[in-house]
Enzyme design. Structure first.
Site, PDB file in Angstrom:
ATOM      1  CG  HIS A 255      -2.034  -0.863   1.364  1.00  0.00           C
ATOM      2  ND1 HIS A 255      -2.256  -1.787   2.356  1.00  0.00           N
ATOM      3  CD2 HIS A 255      -2.735  -1.647   0.344  1.00  0.00           C
ATOM      4  CE1 HIS A 255      -3.115  -2.570   2.229  1.00  0.00           C
ATOM      5  NE2 HIS A 255      -3.545  -2.299   0.947  1.00  0.00           N
TER       6      HIS A 255
ATOM      7  CE  LYS B 250     -10.854  -7.679   1.261  1.00  0.00           C
ATOM      8  NZ  LYS B 250     -10.047  -6.416   1.089  1.00  0.00           N
TER       9      LYS B 250
ATOM     10  NE  ARG C 271      -2.595  -7.221  -4.493  1.00  0.00           N
ATOM     11  CZ  ARG C 271      -3.531  -7.837  -3.497  1.00  0.00           C
ATOM     12  NH1 ARG C 271      -3.025  -8.313  -2.487  1.00  0.00           N
ATOM     13  NH2 ARG C 271      -4.579  -8.029  -3.708  1.00  0.00           N
TER      14      ARG C 271
ATOM     15  CB  SER D 110      -4.443  -6.338   4.173  1.00  0.00           C
ATOM     16  OG  SER D 110      -4.193  -5.383   3.846  1.00  0.00           O
TER      17      SER D 110
END
Ligand code: PNS
Length: 164
Positions: free
Chosen positions: A18, A42, A92, A130
């Protein structure tokens, strides 16, 4: 007028990936607001306040960064209210793209004045997410290469709290 972008995400926790994306965004935009937003899919380990304090500490040496929490409502509206012309998202891998593509077009539909800018982090962070960092940290694994020392301390503290 300063070129302003928002960089939204769950950031649970904020990783070096990040940070890498944020630093790249700062080469294009004079001001970047990191927006801690909720992802309905989440559940988070850190509260929004904890994530806010975490990101403020990590980004303190960088100029042009501030951190806000989006407690409710749409990100596209938040961009409008803040006067941001761009939404920064890190990509990514190719598998990230489908979701990001969908989100960027929806955000454009909701706020035609905002453009999503995709940035690729350094290849070293391709596999850093994460969710996996949290899992490894909670199981006692070494994640020091992937997070700032302050985030590492917060993860260790959370791990202790959860064990007690
Ligand atoms: O880090 P994440 O979990 O991939 O970030 C996703 C996030 C928080 C940016 C996204 O869920 C979001 O924008 N949430 C705010 C509510 C919203 O506007 N949802 C519609 C998005 S098209």
């Amino acid at each position: 007028m300063k070129r302003l972008a928002i960089y939204p995400g769950t950031f649970d926790p904020f990783t070096n990936g990040h940070l890498d994306v944020l630093e790249r965004a700062l080469t294009i935009f004079e001001q970047v607001i990191v927006v801690i937003a909720e992802n309905s899919k989440k559940q988070t380990l850190f509260s929004a306040q904890e994530r806010c304090a975490m990101i403020e500490t990590v980004t303190e040496p960088l100029g042009g960064v501030s951190v806000e929490v989006l407690h409710s409502g749409l990100l596209a509206e938040c961009a409008r209210e803040m006067g941001a012309t761009a939404i920064i998202r890190g990509v990514r891998q190719v598998k990230d793209f489908e979701y990001e593509f969908q989100m960027s077009l929806l955000n454009r539909h909701l706020n035609p004045e905002v453009t999503t800018v995709f940035l690729m982090p350094n290849v070293n962070y391709t596999y850093v997410a994460s969710s996996i960092i949290k899992e490894v940290a909670m199981l006692g694994g070494d994640v020091s290469k992937f997070v700032h020392p302050h985030v590492l301390t917060m993860l260790e503290k959370k791990c202790m709290e959860q064990k007690s």
